[in-house]
Design a protein around this motif. Sequence first.
Motif, PDB file in Angstrom:
ATOM      1  N   ALA A  28      18.987 -12.740 -60.226  1.00 45.65           N
ATOM      2  CA  ALA A  28      19.892 -12.186 -61.251  1.00 45.65           C
ATOM      3  C   ALA A  28      19.447 -12.136 -62.630  1.00 45.65           C
ATOM      4  O   ALA A  28      20.005 -11.209 -63.318  1.00 45.65           O
ATOM      5  CB  ALA A  28      21.078 -13.421 -60.934  1.00 45.65           C
ATOM      6  N   ALA A  29      18.585 -12.958 -62.832  1.00 45.04           N
ATOM      7  CA  ALA A  29      18.176 -12.755 -64.154  1.00 45.04           C
ATOM      8  C   ALA A  29      17.291 -11.243 -64.459  1.00 45.04           C
ATOM      9  O   ALA A  29      17.371 -10.548 -65.460  1.00 45.04           O
ATOM     10  CB  ALA A  29      17.253 -13.920 -64.547  1.00 45.04           C
ATOM     11  N   HIS A  75      20.914 -12.392 -75.010  1.00 45.34           N
ATOM     12  CA  HIS A  75      20.714 -12.886 -76.298  1.00 45.34           C
ATOM     13  C   HIS A  75      20.742 -14.605 -75.981  1.00 45.34           C
ATOM     14  O   HIS A  75      20.095 -15.134 -76.851  1.00 45.34           O
ATOM     15  CB  HIS A  75      21.567 -12.682 -77.346  1.00 45.34           C
ATOM     16  CG  HIS A  75      21.633 -11.019 -77.644  1.00 45.34           C
ATOM     17  ND1 HIS A  75      22.898 -10.407 -78.433  1.00 45.34           N
ATOM     18  CD2 HIS A  75      20.700 -10.274 -77.470  1.00 45.34           C
ATOM     19  CE1 HIS A  75      22.466  -9.037 -78.260  1.00 45.34           C
ATOM     20  NE2 HIS A  75      20.946  -8.831 -77.771  1.00 45.34           N
ATOM     21  N   LEU A  76      21.963 -14.978 -75.334  1.00 45.26           N
ATOM     22  CA  LEU A  76      22.054 -16.480 -75.137  1.00 45.26           C
ATOM     23  C   LEU A  76      20.913 -16.925 -74.569  1.00 45.26           C
ATOM     24  O   LEU A  76      20.393 -18.023 -74.805  1.00 45.26           O
ATOM     25  CB  LEU A  76      23.188 -16.562 -74.287  1.00 45.26           C
ATOM     26  CG  LEU A  76      23.515 -18.139 -74.133  1.00 45.26           C
ATOM     27  CD1 LEU A  76      23.524 -18.846 -75.155  1.00 45.26           C
ATOM     28  CD2 LEU A  76      24.762 -18.035 -73.204  1.00 45.26           C
ATOM     29  N   LEU A  77      20.428 -16.452 -73.415  1.00 46.70           N
ATOM     30  CA  LEU A  77      19.271 -17.009 -72.484  1.00 46.70           C
ATOM     31  C   LEU A  77      17.965 -16.864 -73.283  1.00 46.70           C
ATOM     32  O   LEU A  77      17.077 -17.793 -73.368  1.00 46.70           O
ATOM     33  CB  LEU A  77      18.923 -16.075 -71.335  1.00 46.70           C
ATOM     34  CG  LEU A  77      20.058 -16.043 -70.371  1.00 46.70           C
ATOM     35  CD1 LEU A  77      19.910 -15.050 -69.149  1.00 46.70           C
ATOM     36  CD2 LEU A  77      20.334 -17.380 -69.829  1.00 46.70           C
ATOM     37  N   SER A 113      13.474 -20.183 -63.424  1.00 46.08           N
ATOM     38  CA  SER A 113      13.996 -18.866 -62.861  1.00 46.08           C
ATOM     39  C   SER A 113      13.845 -17.606 -63.909  1.00 46.08           C
ATOM     40  O   SER A 113      13.377 -16.527 -63.595  1.00 46.08           O
ATOM     41  CB  SER A 113      15.570 -18.966 -62.830  1.00 46.08           C
ATOM     42  OG  SER A 113      15.469 -20.101 -61.648  1.00 46.08           O
ATOM     43  N   LEU A 114      14.076 -17.961 -65.634  1.00 45.24           N
ATOM     44  CA  LEU A 114      13.791 -16.828 -66.377  1.00 45.24           C
ATOM     45  C   LEU A 114      12.411 -16.862 -66.501  1.00 45.24           C
ATOM     46  O   LEU A 114      11.991 -15.570 -66.895  1.00 45.24           O
ATOM     47  CB  LEU A 114      14.230 -17.355 -67.837  1.00 45.24           C
ATOM     48  CG  LEU A 114      15.880 -17.947 -67.679  1.00 45.24           C
ATOM     49  CD1 LEU A 114      16.328 -18.312 -68.947  1.00 45.24           C
ATOM     50  CD2 LEU A 114      16.778 -16.772 -66.946  1.00 45.24           C
ATOM     51  N   THR A 160       7.860 -13.097 -65.657  1.00 44.33           N
ATOM     52  CA  THR A 160       6.670 -12.836 -64.975  1.00 44.33           C
ATOM     53  C   THR A 160       6.647 -11.659 -63.920  1.00 44.33           C
ATOM     54  O   THR A 160       5.596 -10.916 -64.130  1.00 44.33           O
ATOM     55  CB  THR A 160       6.234 -14.150 -64.139  1.00 44.33           C
ATOM     56  OG1 THR A 160       6.207 -15.183 -65.113  1.00 44.33           O
ATOM     57  CG2 THR A 160       4.840 -13.800 -63.720  1.00 44.33           C
ATOM     58  N   PHE A 161       7.691 -11.453 -62.935  1.00 43.77           N
ATOM     59  CA  PHE A 161       7.692 -10.464 -62.461  1.00 43.77           C
ATOM     60  C   PHE A 161       7.827  -8.970 -63.014  1.00 43.77           C
ATOM     61  O   PHE A 161       7.146  -8.042 -62.774  1.00 43.77           O
ATOM     62  CB  PHE A 161       8.687 -10.695 -61.506  1.00 43.77           C
ATOM     63  CG  PHE A 161       9.100  -9.462 -60.364  1.00 43.77           C
ATOM     64  CD1 PHE A 161       9.643  -8.303 -60.635  1.00 43.77           C
ATOM     65  CD2 PHE A 161       8.400  -9.891 -58.993  1.00 43.77           C
ATOM     66  CE1 PHE A 161       9.672  -7.561 -59.499  1.00 43.77           C
ATOM     67  CE2 PHE A 161       8.583  -8.926 -57.993  1.00 43.77           C
ATOM     68  CZ  PHE A 161       9.105  -7.579 -58.241  1.00 43.77           C
ATOM     69  N   LEU A 162       8.836  -9.204 -63.909  1.00 47.94           N
ATOM     70  CA  LEU A 162       8.911  -7.748 -64.864  1.00 47.94           C
ATOM     71  C   LEU A 162       7.699  -7.397 -65.425  1.00 47.94           C
ATOM     72  O   LEU A 162       7.351  -6.277 -65.391  1.00 47.94           O
ATOM     73  CB  LEU A 162      10.174  -7.808 -65.592  1.00 47.94           C
ATOM     74  CG  LEU A 162      11.371  -7.951 -65.138  1.00 47.94           C
ATOM     75  CD1 LEU A 162      12.536  -8.423 -66.064  1.00 47.94           C
ATOM     76  CD2 LEU A 162      11.730  -6.588 -64.120  1.00 47.94           C
ATOM     77  N   GLY A 163       6.871  -8.361 -65.932  1.00 46.15           N
ATOM     78  CA  GLY A 163       5.692  -8.110 -66.662  1.00 46.15           C
ATOM     79  C   GLY A 163       4.709  -7.681 -65.910  1.00 46.15           C
ATOM     80  O   GLY A 163       4.067  -6.458 -66.057  1.00 46.15           O
TER      81      GLY A 163
END
Length: 434
Positions: free
Chosen positions: A346-347, A362-364, A418-419, A424-427
């Motif tokens: 979801a993130a 922004h909140l996360l 989770s964030l 890490t995955f997106l990077g």
Amino acid sequence: MVDMDWKRKMVSSDIPNSPKLSSKLHVTIPSPFSKLLPAVTSSPISCSAPSLCSAYELYLRLPELRNLWSSRDFPQWTSEPILKPALQALEISFRLIFAVSSDTRPYINHREWNRRLDSLVTNQIQILAAISEEDEEDAPVSDVRSSSSLLPQIATWRRSEALGKKILSTIDNEMRRCKYTLGLGEQNIAGKPNLRYDSICRPNELYSLKDNPYADHIDNQENQTLYIIHQILESWIYASRNLLNRIVSSIEDERFDKASDDVYLLEKIWKLLAEIEDLHMLMDPEDFLKLKKQLQIKSTGKNDAFCFRSRGLVELMKMSKDLRQKVPTVLAVEVDPTGGPRLQEAAMKLYSRKSDECDKIHLLQGMQAVEAAAKSFFFSYRQLVAAMMGSAETNATASQESCDSLSQIFMEPTYYPSLDAAKTFLGEFWSHLG
């Protein structure tokens, strides 16, 4: 466990509406700090022995201060629980300026004290202005200026005149976006109404608490300095806890833009707390260590860092850490009871989709910024104790089985796995492109 369980295994991208993310990309999510963090079965964040906490509170006259912080003189003013103790911290800071300016010891570094106090007051005013910008129409204002604050005296006294006038200029500058000003003697060229400072802050009642219980029989100038510094610290801690309550309420009401603004204010306050603690470095080493003996301050040797004698600080840290429990609410998903990467996915969708949900991002980000600032506070505090009292003092609070509690705090794994996994995955994904 909320937002804490995710499988440390090979994960693949399966994000709908995001064709850029290849389903063939696989990333191993690391287990952070697994070799560095000692085995800890309970949270390192806990108060010192009740007797030590009580002695700390009595020294600072916290029961009397707490009555001033918690008084509700304007029940319709929703920002009062936050702004009242924050304004009182500012007023106590003016008393610190007086104390330092009145110090006649020839070996005190007055130039650096003035620089630090200027920075301290400026940062407080900036936070106060940021809170005031969002104030509704119910803020108590009038055309009358404060007649009890110490700031007008500071701005006219020869020893503190330059700093006092600088503070007045800072108030004018920082409050320019607010509907009112503080009414402490600033120019107020725009002619805005003045906050009813004396009714809210109660400077005279604060000044009645200027002496600690040891003032009469301890002949040591640093006694007053230590006392005032910690009163400022505790006032901001109290304000921060009320700010956290507002953040949680905003998240539950799905007002993510408001929660985002407040969470970044919380990050700034954690940094301000570290700046307040750093004022100890300007105290004379010998006079400070003599005061430590006079006040009979000593470690019990059982993970008893001095900061843990502040029940308010411990509670603030726990509340800041518990923000992680609101991640599922922000992402609008439930935690996978099997420990699957539901929150992580979801993130990743949120980070890649953006669309009209930027407030959530922004909140996360702000939540993780608070984690970094809070951990930095305790890391800096450990270094401060070593610099002020010697490294033996920090080593004395470590048990044979583990490192000291302060080290455990900043070596804990991320509060937001989770964030962390999503980033890490997106990077890894972007690093494999092209």
